[in-house]
Each structure stands twice: as structure tokens, then as C-alpha cells.
Design a protein around this motif. Structure first.
Motif, short mmCIF file in Angstrom:
data_model
loop_
_atom_site.label_atom_id
_atom_site.label_comp_id
_atom_site.label_asym_id
_atom_site.label_seq_id
_atom_site.Cartn_x
_atom_site.Cartn_y
_atom_site.Cartn_z
N ILE A 194 0.88 -1.11 0.01
CA ILE A 194 -0.08 0.10 0.06
C ILE A 194 1.09 1.40 -0.06
CG2 ILE A 194 -1.69 1.30 1.38
CD1 ILE A 194 -2.78 -1.42 2.22
N PHE A 195 1.92 1.27 0.77
CA PHE A 195 2.66 2.51 0.77
C PHE A 195 3.75 2.48 -0.47
CE2 PHE A 195 1.88 1.79 5.84
CZ PHE A 195 1.21 2.73 5.80
N SER A 196 4.16 1.66 -1.01
CA SER A 196 4.78 1.59 -2.20
C SER A 196 4.02 2.27 -3.28
CB SER A 196 5.29 0.27 -2.40
OG SER A 196 6.17 -0.15 -1.60
N THR A 197 2.71 1.89 -3.20
CA THR A 197 1.94 2.29 -4.17
C THR A 197 1.63 3.92 -4.09
OG1 THR A 197 0.80 0.15 -4.45
CG2 THR A 197 -0.52 2.20 -5.42
N ALA A 198 1.30 4.24 -2.76
CA ALA A 198 1.21 5.58 -2.33
C ALA A 198 2.45 6.51 -2.77
CB ALA A 198 1.06 5.70 -0.86
N ALA A 199 3.73 5.97 -2.69
CA ALA A 199 4.73 6.62 -3.05
C ALA A 199 4.86 6.82 -4.43
CB ALA A 199 6.09 5.80 -2.62
N TYR A 200 4.45 5.76 -5.26
CA TYR A 200 4.50 5.94 -6.80
C TYR A 200 3.25 6.95 -7.29
CZ TYR A 200 3.97 4.70 -11.69
OH TYR A 200 3.91 4.62 -12.98
N LEU A 201 2.23 6.73 -6.73
CA LEU A 201 1.06 7.55 -7.30
C LEU A 201 0.83 8.81 -6.70
CD1 LEU A 201 -1.73 4.88 -7.50
CD2 LEU A 201 -0.42 5.54 -9.11
N LEU A 202 1.21 9.14 -5.37
CA LEU A 202 1.22 10.32 -4.71
C LEU A 202 2.74 11.22 -4.69
CD1 LEU A 202 -1.19 9.14 -1.88
CD2 LEU A 202 -1.95 10.20 -4.31
N SER A 203 3.26 10.90 -3.70
CA SER A 203 4.59 11.29 -3.58
C SER A 203 5.29 10.38 -2.49
CB SER A 203 4.62 12.89 -3.06
OG SER A 203 4.11 12.95 -2.18
N ILE A 204 6.50 10.47 -2.41
CA ILE A 204 7.35 9.86 -1.40
C ILE A 204 7.15 10.41 -0.04
CG2 ILE A 204 9.71 9.38 -0.59
CD1 ILE A 204 10.74 8.90 -3.55
N GLU A 205 7.09 11.77 -0.07
CA GLU A 205 6.85 12.43 1.23
C GLU A 205 5.62 12.06 1.80
OE1 GLU A 205 7.09 17.00 2.83
OE2 GLU A 205 5.94 16.83 0.86
N ILE A 206 4.62 11.92 1.29
CA ILE A 206 3.34 11.55 1.65
C ILE A 206 3.14 10.37 2.05
CG2 ILE A 206 0.81 10.98 0.91
CD1 ILE A 206 0.74 13.39 -0.57
N ALA A 207 4.08 9.29 1.36
CA ALA A 207 4.16 7.94 1.72
C ALA A 207 4.78 7.97 3.11
CB ALA A 207 4.71 6.97 0.77
N LEU A 208 5.81 8.65 3.39
CA LEU A 208 6.59 8.72 4.34
C LEU A 208 5.85 9.14 5.54
CD1 LEU A 208 10.07 9.91 3.28
CD2 LEU A 208 9.46 7.41 3.71
N TYR A 209 5.08 10.22 5.59
CA TYR A 209 4.18 10.76 6.63
C TYR A 209 3.12 9.69 6.70
CZ TYR A 209 6.09 15.36 7.12
OH TYR A 209 6.90 16.45 7.39
N SER A 210 2.46 8.89 5.91
CA SER A 210 1.38 7.95 6.06
C SER A 210 2.11 6.48 6.82
CB SER A 210 0.91 7.43 4.56
OG SER A 210 0.40 8.51 3.80
N ILE A 211 3.48 6.36 6.55
CA ILE A 211 3.90 5.32 7.37
C ILE A 211 3.75 5.50 8.92
CG2 ILE A 211 6.13 3.88 8.05
CD1 ILE A 211 6.51 4.02 4.82
N LEU A 212 4.21 7.11 9.03
CA LEU A 212 4.16 7.38 10.47
C LEU A 212 2.97 7.40 11.10
CD1 LEU A 212 5.89 8.83 12.66
CD2 LEU A 212 5.40 11.02 11.59
N THR A 213 1.84 7.76 10.21
CA THR A 213 0.51 7.50 10.67
C THR A 213 0.26 6.15 11.03
OG1 THR A 213 -0.46 9.39 9.02
CG2 THR A 213 -1.93 7.86 9.90
N TYR A 214 0.61 4.98 9.94
CA TYR A 214 0.39 3.71 10.32
C TYR A 214 0.97 3.17 11.78
CZ TYR A 214 1.05 -1.24 10.39
OH TYR A 214 1.20 -2.53 10.45
N LEU A 215 2.19 3.81 11.96
CA LEU A 215 2.94 3.39 13.12
C LEU A 215 2.16 3.84 14.26
CD1 LEU A 215 6.66 3.84 12.12
CD2 LEU A 215 5.48 1.81 12.29
N SER A 216 1.64 5.17 14.33
CA SER A 216 0.93 5.68 15.38
C SER A 216 -0.25 4.96 15.55
CB SER A 216 0.59 7.34 15.11
OG SER A 216 -0.27 7.77 16.10
N ALA A 217 -1.02 4.64 14.68
CA ALA A 217 -2.30 4.05 14.79
C ALA A 217 -2.15 2.64 15.05
CB ALA A 217 -3.19 3.93 13.28
N SER A 218 -1.02 1.78 14.86
CA SER A 218 -0.83 0.33 15.19
C SER A 218 -0.54 0.31 16.97
CB SER A 218 0.17 -0.23 14.56
OG SER A 218 1.36 0.29 14.47
#
Length: 323
Positions: A194-218
Motif C-alpha cells: 500500500i505505501f509503495s503504491t502511495a509513493a508511486y502515485l502520490l509522492s514519497i513525502e506523503i508515503a513517508l508521513y503515511s507510514i508514520l500515521t500507520y505506526l501511530s495507529a498500530s
């Protein structure tokens, strides 16, 4: 006990039926009244957990993630990513994308779980559509941390209520039985995709922040569901060990091991023999196990601990469902 409203209700019903039915003893009426009261109390608590979970997850999405096009892991992440790409409404995407996982959950976990999950998922869709949450901040770090926190709290509370807002774990449990991989490993693979797809379709920056979101949620999910891990070892000591054994093997479809032991109170020569039951369940079954044990023996002594590694046995070989 006889002063309770539920007890009086059953007695009134008995008097209305009169001689056309077999007389029901006071003990049986009292037992049924206690069971009804316990079930009503349990459903009320679960409904509260589901409701608060829905509101918390909706706040995390609308107040933080959606305005900044951030995503999360699992089905929620897929729904958010699809929304960013296609522009389709998120409430519809959350319901539609969760449908296959809910169907799978019916066969893997049971009807009660599916019913509560449907309530939670539809409730979240309605909350996102009709509740106007305030946008809290546009700071990317705060959005990642607190968006993940509120979303994770919502997911955790929904699990405490007996359902899920995200069906990824259901698929992970199913594939775990087929492949032998752990649920954590499978969820990690899903999220990497999911995050690899986000990095490709959106941006690497959004993907990295989204990983932080996932870590916070988990981490928040782990905090909210205290002591709940992927697999849980359960030790039960009860005078009604045979009834509990049948419940675990026949009703829950789980394997059980019986240890012979002795009670620890009194003089050594007076120690009573006792049977100790040991079984392993998934974290989604904890509430059901506790309720089943309580209905058979409210005085039963239960110990639960996380199981870090598991191989073989009925937990991966046999599907479990409610009857």
C-alpha cells in the motif's frame, strides 16, 4: 435475586402460560434471568465500544487525514488511496472494499463477529457522511501522529466491541492458516504494498508521513486493546472443567490440553485434585471466550498470556465458527 425485573417478567410469563406448559422451577427462571441480564449488559458495553470507536475513527479521518490526503495501512489505507486517485466518496469505498473481508470473516470467525463488524463499518461510513468534524491542523507531523492516534483508537475500541473497522486482519488470519506465516508478517506485506503504491502515485513525502500515521495507529491499537496479541494462550481452572472442555472443543472449535493438578490451599495431604485446561485462541475471540466461560462457571480462574510463536495444532488447521 427474585426481586429483579427480569425474574418477575419470567414469572409473569409462566403464569400467563398456566397449565398448558410444564411448570418451570424458580431455579431455572432465576438462571435464565441472570443469563438475559448478562447478555444485555455485554451487548450494551459492546455497543458503547463500537459507537465510541466509530466516532474516534471518523474524527481521525475527517479532522486530520482526509484534508491532507494522508493514508493509513490496511483496508482503510486502500480506501483512502482509492479516494485520492478516483475521487469517489470515502464512505462508499470503506463499505465496498470491506465486503470481501466481511464475507471471509463469516466463515473464519462467526456470525456475531460479522454482525458487529457490519454495524461498525456502516456506522463509520454514516459518521463520515453526516457528521461535520472540524479540521484540526495542517501541520504534517501533527496530522500523522494524531490522525493515526484517533484512527487507531477507533479500530482498537471496535475490536473491544467484538467487531472490526478494517478487514485486513481477517484476511491475514485466513492466509496465516494456509501459509504458516504469522498475522503480523502478512499485515506488514499488505502495508508495504500500500505505501509503495502511495509513493508511486502520490509522492514519497506523503508515503513517508503515511507510514508514520500507520505506526501511530498500530501502537494506539495495542494500547487500547491491553494484552491482546495475535494469539493468546488461555489457562482455565474450574470445578466444571468437563463442561468448559466441551464448550472449547465443540462450540468454539478449538483444541484443548488437560493438565492434572492440585489446589494450593490447605495441608499437603488435604490438597484437592483439579483439572487445568489450556487452549490457544486468536485475539478476536477473547471476548467470546470470557463470556462463554462466565456463563458456565462465573467463579472460574482464567489466565491469558500472549503467544509469540505457534505451529501446528487445530488453531491453523481447523476453521472456527459460531453455531
Amino acid at each position: 435475586m427474585k426481586s429483579t425485573g427480569i425474574y418477575r417478567f419470567f414469572k409473569s410469563l409462566q403464569s400467563l402460560i398456566g397449565g398448558r406448559a410444564k411448570r418451570i422451577s424458580d431455579y431455572t427462571i432465576a438462571r435464565y434471568s441472570i443469563a438475559v441480564k448478562d447478555n444485555a449488559s455485554r451487548w450494551f458495553k459492546e455497543l458503547i465500544f463500537l459507537t465510541v470507536g466509530i466516532l474516534s475513527a471518523g474524527f481521525g479521518l475527517h479532522g486530520f487525514l482526509l484534508p491532507n490526503d494522508f493514508i493509513d495501512g490496511g483496508v482503510t489505507g486502500i480506501s483512502l488511496l482509492t479516494r485520492v486517485i478516483t475521487g469517489y466518496p470515502l464512505p462508499i469505498l470503506i463499505v465496498v472494499i470491506n465486503i470481501p473481508f466481511i464475507v471471509l470473516g463469516y466463515f473464519q470467525i462467526g456470525r456475531s463477529f460479522v454482525f458487529k463488524s457490519i454495524i461498525a463499518i456502516i456506522g463509520l461510513a454514516l459518521a463520515l457522511n453526516f457528521i461535520h468534524y472540524p479540521i484540526i491542523t495542517s501541520d504534517k507531523l501533527l496530522v500523522s501522529v494524531f490522525g493515526g492516534f484517533f484512527l487507531g483508537a477507533g479500530i482498537g475500541l471496535s475490536v473491544r466491541g467484538g467487531g472490526v473497522l478494517d478487514g485486513t486482519e481477517v484476511l491475514a488470519i485466513y492466509l496465516g492458516r494456509k501459509t504458516g506465516l504469522t498475522i503480523g508478517d502478512l499485515i506488514l506485506v499488505f502495508n508495504i504494498f500500500i505505501f509503495s503504491t502511495a509513493a508511486y502515485l502520490l509522492s514519497i513525502e506523503i508515503a513517508l508521513y503515511s507510514i508514520l500515521t500507520y505506526l501511530s495507529a498500530s501502537k494506539t491499537v495495542d494500547f487500547v486493546i491491553e494484552g491482546v496479541e495475535e494469539y493468546i494462550g488461555v489457562i482455565i481452572i474450574s470445578k466444571r472443567s468437563e463442561a468448559l472442555r466441551l464448550m472449547i472443543t465443540e462450540k468454539m472449535g478449538r483444541g484443548v490440553t488437560i493438565y492434572q493438578g492440585k489446589s494450593g490451599f490447605g495441608k499437603r495431604e488435604d490438597l484437592a485434585e483439579t483439572e487445568i485446561l489450556y487452549s490457544v485462541i486468536t485475539r478476536l475471540e477473547i471476548g467470546r471466550m470470557q463470556n462463554e466461560v462466565k456463563s458456565i462457571d462465573p467463579q472460574a480462574f482464567i489466565v491469558m498470556n500472549s503467544v509469540k510463536d505457534l505451529k501446528g495444532g487445530m488453531i491453523k488447521k481447523r476453521q472456527f465458527k459460531e453455531h
